[in-house]
Design a protein around this motif. Structure first.
Motif, PDB file in Angstrom:
ATOM      1  N   LEU A  71       0.805  -1.219   0.000  1.00 34.88           N
ATOM      2  CA  LEU A  71       0.000   0.000   0.000  1.00 34.88           C
ATOM      3  C   LEU A  71       0.837   1.268   0.000  1.00 34.88           C
ATOM      4  O   LEU A  71       0.421   2.288  -0.536  1.00 34.88           O
ATOM      5  N   SER A  72       2.029   1.202   0.570  1.00 34.81           N
ATOM      6  CA  SER A  72       2.858   2.403   0.681  1.00 34.81           C
ATOM      7  C   SER A  72       3.900   2.523  -0.426  1.00 34.81           C
ATOM      8  O   SER A  72       4.422   3.609  -0.661  1.00 34.81           O
ATOM      9  N   ASP A  73       4.192   1.439  -1.110  1.00 38.06           N
ATOM     10  CA  ASP A  73       5.199   1.454  -2.171  1.00 38.06           C
ATOM     11  C   ASP A  73       4.519   1.107  -3.489  1.00 38.06           C
ATOM     12  O   ASP A  73       4.392  -0.056  -3.852  1.00 38.06           O
ATOM     13  N   ARG A  74       4.094   2.142  -4.206  1.00 32.78           N
ATOM     14  CA  ARG A  74       3.335   1.923  -5.437  1.00 32.78           C
ATOM     15  C   ARG A  74       4.157   1.209  -6.497  1.00 32.78           C
ATOM     16  O   ARG A  74       3.631   0.439  -7.292  1.00 32.78           O
ATOM     17  N   SER A  75       5.441   1.424  -6.505  1.00 28.90           N
ATOM     18  CA  SER A  75       6.315   0.738  -7.455  1.00 28.90           C
ATOM     19  C   SER A  75       6.347  -0.768  -7.172  1.00 28.90           C
ATOM     20  O   SER A  75       6.253  -1.586  -8.086  1.00 28.90           O
ATOM     21  N   LEU A  76       6.472  -1.129  -5.891  1.00 32.93           N
ATOM     22  CA  LEU A  76       6.450  -2.540  -5.497  1.00 32.93           C
ATOM     23  C   LEU A  76       5.102  -3.157  -5.838  1.00 32.93           C
ATOM     24  O   LEU A  76       5.033  -4.268  -6.369  1.00 32.93           O
ATOM     25  N   SER A  77       4.038  -2.436  -5.558  1.00 32.16           N
ATOM     26  CA  SER A  77       2.697  -2.929  -5.834  1.00 32.16           C
ATOM     27  C   SER A  77       2.518  -3.211  -7.325  1.00 32.16           C
ATOM     28  O   SER A  77       2.001  -4.262  -7.720  1.00 32.16           O
ATOM     29  N   LYS A  78       2.959  -2.302  -8.155  1.00 32.35           N
ATOM     30  CA  LYS A  78       2.879  -2.483  -9.608  1.00 32.35           C
ATOM     31  C   LYS A  78       3.700  -3.694 -10.042  1.00 32.35           C
ATOM     32  O   LYS A  78       3.225  -4.533 -10.816  1.00 32.35           O
ATOM     33  N   GLU A  79       4.904  -3.789  -9.533  1.00 25.24           N
ATOM     34  CA  GLU A  79       5.794  -4.908  -9.859  1.00 25.24           C
ATOM     35  C   GLU A  79       5.150  -6.247  -9.495  1.00 25.24           C
ATOM     36  O   GLU A  79       5.212  -7.214 -10.268  1.00 25.24           O
ATOM     37  N   LYS A  80       4.534  -6.302  -8.327  1.00 20.83           N
ATOM     38  CA  LYS A  80       3.920  -7.552  -7.867  1.00 20.83           C
ATOM     39  C   LYS A  80       2.705  -7.932  -8.704  1.00 20.83           C
ATOM     40  O   LYS A  80       2.499  -9.107  -9.003  1.00 20.83           O
ATOM     41  N   VAL A  81       1.896  -6.967  -9.114  1.00 23.05           N
ATOM     42  CA  VAL A  81       0.746  -7.273  -9.971  1.00 23.05           C
ATOM     43  C   VAL A  81       1.235  -7.886 -11.281  1.00 23.05           C
ATOM     44  O   VAL A  81       0.731  -8.917 -11.724  1.00 23.05           O
ATOM     45  N   LEU A  82       2.226  -7.263 -11.891  1.00 21.78           N
ATOM     46  CA  LEU A  82       2.759  -7.783 -13.152  1.00 21.78           C
ATOM     47  C   LEU A  82       3.352  -9.177 -12.970  1.00 21.78           C
ATOM     48  O   LEU A  82       3.126 -10.074 -13.798  1.00 21.78           O
ATOM     49  N   GLU A  83       4.092  -9.360 -11.895  1.00 22.25           N
ATOM     50  CA  GLU A  83       4.693 -10.667 -11.602  1.00 22.25           C
ATOM     51  C   GLU A  83       3.627 -11.737 -11.407  1.00 22.25           C
ATOM     52  O   GLU A  83       3.727 -12.836 -11.966  1.00 22.25           O
ATOM     53  N   GLU A  84       2.614 -11.419 -10.629  1.00 21.97           N
ATOM     54  CA  GLU A  84       1.578 -12.404 -10.325  1.00 21.97           C
ATOM     55  C   GLU A  84       0.732 -12.745 -11.550  1.00 21.97           C
ATOM     56  O   GLU A  84       0.327 -13.896 -11.718  1.00 21.97           O
ATOM     57  N   ILE A  85       0.477 -11.776 -12.406  1.00 22.89           N
ATOM     58  CA  ILE A  85      -0.264 -12.066 -13.632  1.00 22.89           C
ATOM     59  C   ILE A  85       0.547 -13.005 -14.520  1.00 22.89           C
ATOM     60  O   ILE A  85       0.002 -13.967 -15.081  1.00 22.89           O
ATOM     61  N   ASN A  86       1.835 -12.751 -14.628  1.00 22.08           N
ATOM     62  CA  ASN A  86       2.688 -13.648 -15.413  1.00 22.08           C
ATOM     63  C   ASN A  86       2.722 -15.049 -14.815  1.00 22.08           C
ATOM     64  O   ASN A  86       2.709 -16.047 -15.553  1.00 22.08           O
ATOM     65  N   GLU A  87       2.762 -15.147 -13.495  1.00 17.24           N
ATOM     66  CA  GLU A  87       2.755 -16.457 -12.847  1.00 17.24           C
ATOM     67  C   GLU A  87       1.435 -17.184 -13.084  1.00 17.24           C
ATOM     68  O   GLU A  87       1.420 -18.406 -13.273  1.00 17.24           O
TER      69      GLU A  87
END
Length: 90
Positions: free
Chosen positions: A29-45
């Motif tokens: 919630l506090s690190d928008r860059s991390l949040s974006k990275e994780k969404v992209l990673e999880e969609i690929n997974e």
């Protein structure tokens, strides 16, 4: 089913108001860059899991969790997203 989604939304909104030290949810919630990275990673997974016919449910759950955190981190209300989907359903 909807209770689970509502609980997840409540968790995100509560953590935004009252952060908990060391909370992964708060990191997202506090690190928008991390949040974006994780969404992209999880969609690929998830895509990989579907292609390999393994872990699909687990990966889909990860996508939902991370997407909700991403939306909340960027002040996008799920209620507005649902209203948009409802408009498209007509």
């Amino acid at each position: 089913m909807l209770n689970t989604l509502e609980s997840l939304l409540n968790l995100a909104r509560e953590r935004k108001k009252s952060p908990v030290d060391g909370s992964y949810t708060n990191k997202l919630l506090s690190d928008r860059s991390l949040s974006k990275e994780k969404v992209l990673e999880e969609i690929n997974e998830l895509i990989e899991a579907v292609d390999n016919n393994s872990n699909k449910i687990h990966e889909a759950a990860d996508v939902f969790y991370h997407l909700i955190m991403y939306l909340e981190a960027n002040d996008i209300n799920i209620e507005d997203v649902m209203a948009e989907l409802d408009k498209r359903n007509k």
